[in-house]
Design a protein around this motif. Structure first.
Motif, PDB file in Angstrom:
ATOM      1  N   GLY A 260      -4.876   4.185  -1.476  1.00 13.74           N
ATOM      2  CA  GLY A 260      -4.730   5.198  -0.431  1.00 13.74           C
ATOM      3  C   GLY A 260      -4.509   6.602  -0.972  1.00 13.74           C
ATOM      4  O   GLY A 260      -4.661   7.588  -0.249  1.00 13.74           O
ATOM      5  N   LEU A 261      -4.125   6.699  -2.251  1.00 12.31           N
ATOM      6  CA  LEU A 261      -3.903   8.013  -2.862  1.00 12.31           C
ATOM      7  C   LEU A 261      -5.058   8.439  -3.751  1.00 12.31           C
ATOM      8  O   LEU A 261      -5.025   9.543  -4.315  1.00 12.31           O
ATOM      9  CB  LEU A 261      -2.619   7.983  -3.710  1.00 12.31           C
ATOM     10  CG  LEU A 261      -1.295   7.792  -2.982  1.00 12.31           C
ATOM     11  CD1 LEU A 261      -0.151   7.788  -3.980  1.00 12.31           C
ATOM     12  CD2 LEU A 261      -1.079   8.880  -1.945  1.00 12.31           C
TER      13      LEU A 261
ATOM     14  N   ALA B 243       0.833  -1.198   0.000  1.00 10.16           N
ATOM     15  CA  ALA B 243       0.000   0.000   0.000  1.00 10.16           C
ATOM     16  C   ALA B 243       0.868   1.248   0.000  1.00 10.16           C
ATOM     17  O   ALA B 243       2.010   1.230   0.486  1.00 10.16           O
ATOM     18  CB  ALA B 243      -0.923   0.015   1.227  1.00 10.16           C
TER      19      ALA B 243
ATOM     20  N   ARG C 209       0.372   5.485   0.843  1.00  7.16           N
ATOM     21  CA  ARG C 209      -0.503   6.527   1.393  1.00  7.16           C
ATOM     22  C   ARG C 209       0.259   7.843   1.499  1.00  7.16           C
ATOM     23  O   ARG C 209       1.485   7.853   1.563  1.00  7.16           O
ATOM     24  CB  ARG C 209      -1.007   6.145   2.793  1.00  7.16           C
ATOM     25  CG  ARG C 209      -1.989   5.005   2.862  1.00  7.16           C
ATOM     26  CD  ARG C 209      -2.373   4.719   4.304  1.00  7.16           C
ATOM     27  NE  ARG C 209      -1.208   4.396   5.111  1.00  7.16           N
ATOM     28  CZ  ARG C 209      -0.666   3.182   5.169  1.00  7.16           C
ATOM     29  NH1 ARG C 209      -1.199   2.178   4.481  1.00  7.16           N
ATOM     30  NH2 ARG C 209       0.399   2.960   5.921  1.00  7.16           N
ATOM     31  N   TRP C 210      -0.494   8.920   1.544  1.00 13.37           N
ATOM     32  CA  TRP C 210       0.097  10.245   1.795  1.00 13.37           C
ATOM     33  C   TRP C 210      -0.191  10.635   3.234  1.00 13.37           C
ATOM     34  O   TRP C 210      -1.322  10.567   3.697  1.00 13.37           O
ATOM     35  CB  TRP C 210      -0.484  11.279   0.837  1.00 13.37           C
ATOM     36  CG  TRP C 210      -0.034  12.683   1.132  1.00 13.37           C
ATOM     37  CD1 TRP C 210      -0.789  13.720   1.583  1.00 13.37           C
ATOM     38  CD2 TRP C 210       1.293  13.197   0.979  1.00 13.37           C
ATOM     39  NE1 TRP C 210      -0.028  14.848   1.731  1.00 13.37           N
ATOM     40  CE2 TRP C 210       1.265  14.556   1.361  1.00 13.37           C
ATOM     41  CE3 TRP C 210       2.505  12.652   0.559  1.00 13.37           C
ATOM     42  CZ2 TRP C 210       2.391  15.372   1.335  1.00 13.37           C
ATOM     43  CZ3 TRP C 210       3.630  13.457   0.527  1.00 13.37           C
ATOM     44  CH2 TRP C 210       3.575  14.789   0.906  1.00 13.37           C
ATOM     45  N   ASN C 211       0.874  11.009   3.952  1.00 15.19           N
ATOM     46  CA  ASN C 211       0.736  11.455   5.335  1.00 15.19           C
ATOM     47  C   ASN C 211       0.839  12.979   5.343  1.00 15.19           C
ATOM     48  O   ASN C 211       1.937  13.540   5.276  1.00 15.19           O
ATOM     49  CB  ASN C 211       1.833  10.846   6.201  1.00 15.19           C
ATOM     50  CG  ASN C 211       1.674  11.164   7.676  1.00 15.19           C
ATOM     51  OD1 ASN C 211       1.181  12.228   8.041  1.00 15.19           O
ATOM     52  ND2 ASN C 211       2.100  10.247   8.537  1.00 15.19           N
TER      53      ASN C 211
END
Length: 470
Positions: free
Chosen positions: A366-367, A129, A131-133
């Motif tokens: 997730g993006l 996966a 994702r952007w934090n």
């Protein structure tokens, strides 16, 4: 959780590469001398392999050897194909062989040499996966470390400012044949697995090759060469209207230049989509030498009278398929020009039906809220090979060989891999570690004068006249 050895897990990477095929291997090789760039590349396979099922003896790469991982961006790189030959003490034999196109097996060996030598490559690492934090302004990349048997061994997470996706393509199986591929005892395979099943395919009574591109031609030629004369029992069918040669004229090849890539990217989306379909012969045709070798082999088998037991029919699609008893296959065929239909019984099928881009949606779920899409819901990609993201995302996601719809036929071409990698690295660093040419084609694509850059002519050196006595 585990982290790559020698790296502070609290510090984000500058770049994480996902997938280690030729494109990302090119990027890793060109990134290697950039000491200020902290990179790591993940690949779920245990080692580098380049189409191992199609490394047929004598089959060549369809681009010249200069289209290696680095030379068209940096011919002085230690990771060039010529340097590979030098380290193997094969430079002089290659020189005398006068080969411009090398064998696939040699290209694969060259890439493995680079992969085994470069640091920062992590095989047996499956990325799960991305994702952007927004709180830390970094991407989170979750991965699973695999053991020697491909089973999960440990979980890990890497933080990075930038990502490059190079997950490549997957073998495509047409819907009518998909149920047969996984059926035990029925030899229906994709050409990507040809060498693994070659002995059983050769032993079959009758063999059908489906697909009229380069892979189909190579499989048909290999089967033809190893079947007894007069008892070949081979069918070769494909959807295209002819077993057509690939466009390989000098000016035709200029469609695989940065100039054309920039021109294509600036076109309207509907125009790009029409061109992508119409230009199939630029990258899906058959090498003329392969076509000649097939004809030569067929002709040789007529020397004692009679014709080889082969049928070569273009313009045919497989409508449906099924089994007869437990070991034979029946293909229901339709000729696209005649509109006629027939049935073909065969003992084995090799599907040379090409590859499709691996979907990015699962990996990038997730993006998804940040990704900007076109009218066909495909990710938009800018001229620097970056996904167009919401402005709130300060990092970038670059793609390799996933931009056919935005950058044209050169996207999967090995000849543009080094240039694209250099473009990405120049963009990431904000500098120009790899100066790139402003013009690469004699053809001017389009009427916009801004696309027709003419380099300043070299001025002859001015000689200082001799003065007697000096």
């Amino acid at each position: 959780m585990t982290h790559p050895p020698g790296h502070d897990p609290a510090a984000p990477r500058d770049l994480v590469g996902i997938g280690i095929g030729p494109c990302n291997l090119s990027l890793a090789a060109l990134a290697h001398p950039l000491t200020g760039l902290d990179t790591v590349f993940y690949e779920q396979r245990p080692r580098f392999d380049w189409h191992p099922g199609m490394l047929i003896e004598g089959a060549t790469v369809q681009v010249p050897y200069l289209a290696d991982l680095v030379s068209l961006a940096d011919p002085t790189s230690p990771w060039s194909f010529l340097n590979y030959l030098r380290t193997r003490e094969r430079l002089f034999p290659f020189y005398f062989a006068e080969r411009f196109h090398i064998q696939r097996a040699e290209y694969d060996a060259y890439c493995r040499w680079v992969a085994q030598s470069l640091p920062g490559l992590r095989f047996r690492h499956q990325v799960d996966a991305v994702r952007w934090n927004p709180e830390r302004d970094v991407f989170e990349v979750d991965y699973t470390q695999l053991d020697a048997h491909g089973e999960a061994e440990a979980l890990g997470r890497t933080h990075t400012r930038h990502i490059v996706l190079g997950i490549g393509t997957a073998p495509h199986v047409p819907d009518p044949l998909r149920p047969l591929v996984d059926t035990p005892g029925v030899p229906v395979i994709h050409a990507a697995d040809y060498l693994d099943h070659r002995d059983s395919i050769l032993a079959a009574g009758h063999v059908t090759v489906v697909g009229s591109g380069q892979s189909g031609a190579e499989v048909f030629l290999d089967l033809l060469r190893h079947r007894p004369a007069g008892r070949e029992k081979l069918h070769w069918i494909g959807r295209t209207e002819a077993f057509a040669p690939m466009e390989y004229s000098r000016l035709g090849l200029e469609h695989f230049t940065p100039d054309y890539t920039r021109y294509f990217h600036a076109l309207a989306e509907p125009v790009r989509d029409r061109l992508t379909t119409a230009q199939w012969q630029l990258h899906k045709g058959i090498d003329a030498d392969t076509l000649a070798a097939i004809h030569d082999e067929l002709y040789r088998r007529t020397l004692d009278g009679g014709w080889p037991d082969t049928v070569l029919t273009p313009g045919v699609r497989v409508r449906t398929a099924g089994r007869i008893a437990t070991t034979r296959i029946e293909l229901h065929l339709e000729h696209l020009q005649q509109g006629s239909r027939t049935r073909l019984s065969t003992d084995a099928v090799v599907l040379a039906t090409g590859y499709r881009q691996r979907p990015l949606d699962t990996l990038l779920a997730g993006l998804d809220p940040y990704i900007r899409r076109d009218n066909s819901e495909r990710p938009r990609v800018d001229e620097k090979f970056r996904l167009v993201l919401d402005p709130s995302v300060t990092g970038s996601v670059h793609v390799q060989n996933a931009e056919l719809h935005t950058h044209g036929v050169g996207a999967p071409d090995l000849g543009l891999a080094a240039w694209r990698s250099a473009t990405i690295l120049n963009s990431l660093t904000g500098e120009e570690p790899y100066p790139l040419p402003q013009r690469t084609a004699f053809t001017t694509f389009g009427l916009d004068p801004t696309t027709a850059h003419v380099p300043q002519a070299r001025q002859p050196k001015r000689l200082i006249p001799l003065i007697e006595g000096r």
